[in-house]
Design a protein around this motif. Structure first.
Motif: not given
Length: 265
Positions: A48-61
């Protein structure tokens, strides 16, 4: 809440955005760190937590694509916690390299930026910076799950910042910073494990991770880029932890604490 109360609350919020807040007690900062470590380290919750990390990851791209002059077409977030950011422009060159490189460093670097704000007692500013970043990202999200995820997270941050007590706001803000800092390394480890599985019996050109895209763009091995991502995550965690802990625990960390450390007696 009537209109007068709404105006008064908005005025109070504006004041808090431009001023500092009291540093939270050390036990709250330490407690947030422990909870964040569980959210990142305990695999059932990590899904579940990884969804937040994915948002930041794709936001970085997405951010780096725009900063390098590429056209940002869409962002998609998926229920398996994967994501995809699509930009158009030259499929080679510095802009493409920086865009491909930006994903994995984004969460720990964002955590470091949040730690800097919290270390400067800017709790409200940190929360509303998060809301603004999510709102801007939402403009380019192109699938239903992605919209629901970004809106849900934004609504949670807004509710805490608007209705929460000072203690709740501080605890939530420190928890968010710790999660991003701790979560910097785990996706990198998962990246290398995934690469190792995919590379067995396959050609390197068939593997499509960020590290292998960078390898094809730069002619530098993908493992080098995995190591770069790992170093950024570890350095961000060390610096961010120093910023979060130094003032709350009244520990003077050179180059991180406000002011200068007193000379030893």
């Amino acid at each position: 809440m009537n209109s007068a109360q709404l105006v008064d609350h908005g005025s109070s919020l504006l004041d808090r955005l431009t001023t500092t807040q009291a540093q939270p007690p050390w036990w709250l900062v330490a407690g947030a760190a422990v909870v964040a470590l569980l959210l990142v380290g305990y695999t059932p919750v990590w899904r579940i937590t990884r969804n937040v990390v994915t948002i930041a990851h794709e936001g970085g791209h997405a951010l780096v694509a725009l900063l390098t002059g590429r056209r940002l077409n869409s962002i998609r977030l998926h229920s398996d916690t994967s994501g995809l950011t699509v930009s158009s422009g030259k499929p080679y060159g510095l802009g493409m390299i920086l865009t491909a490189m930006a994903g994995y460093p984004a969460p720990p670097l964002l955590g470091l930026a949040f730690a800097a704000l919290l270390g400067s007692s800017r709790i409200t500013l940190m929360l509303w910076t998060t809301i603004v970043l999510l709102a801007v990202m939402l403009l380019k999200v192109r699938n239903v799950y992605g919209v629901l995820t970004v809106v849900g997270l934004g609504a949670l941050v807004f509710a805490v910042s608007w209705f929460g007590t000072d203690t709740l706001q501080a605890g939530f803000a420190y928890l968010a910073a710790w999660v991003l800092l701790f979560a910097g390394a785990r996706p990198v480890i998962e990246l290398q494990r995934g690469r190792r599985r995919q590379l067995r019996g396959r050609h390197t050109g068939d593997v499509d991770s960020d590290a292998d895209q960078l390898a094809r763009l730069t002619h530098v091995p993908g493992l080098f880029w995995v190591l770069v991502f790992g170093v950024i995550a570890v350095v961000s965690l060390v610096l961010g932890a120093g910023l979060l802990v130094s003032d709350a625990a009244e520990v003077c960390v050179p180059l991180l604490s406000d002011g200068s450390c007193p000379a030893p007696a």
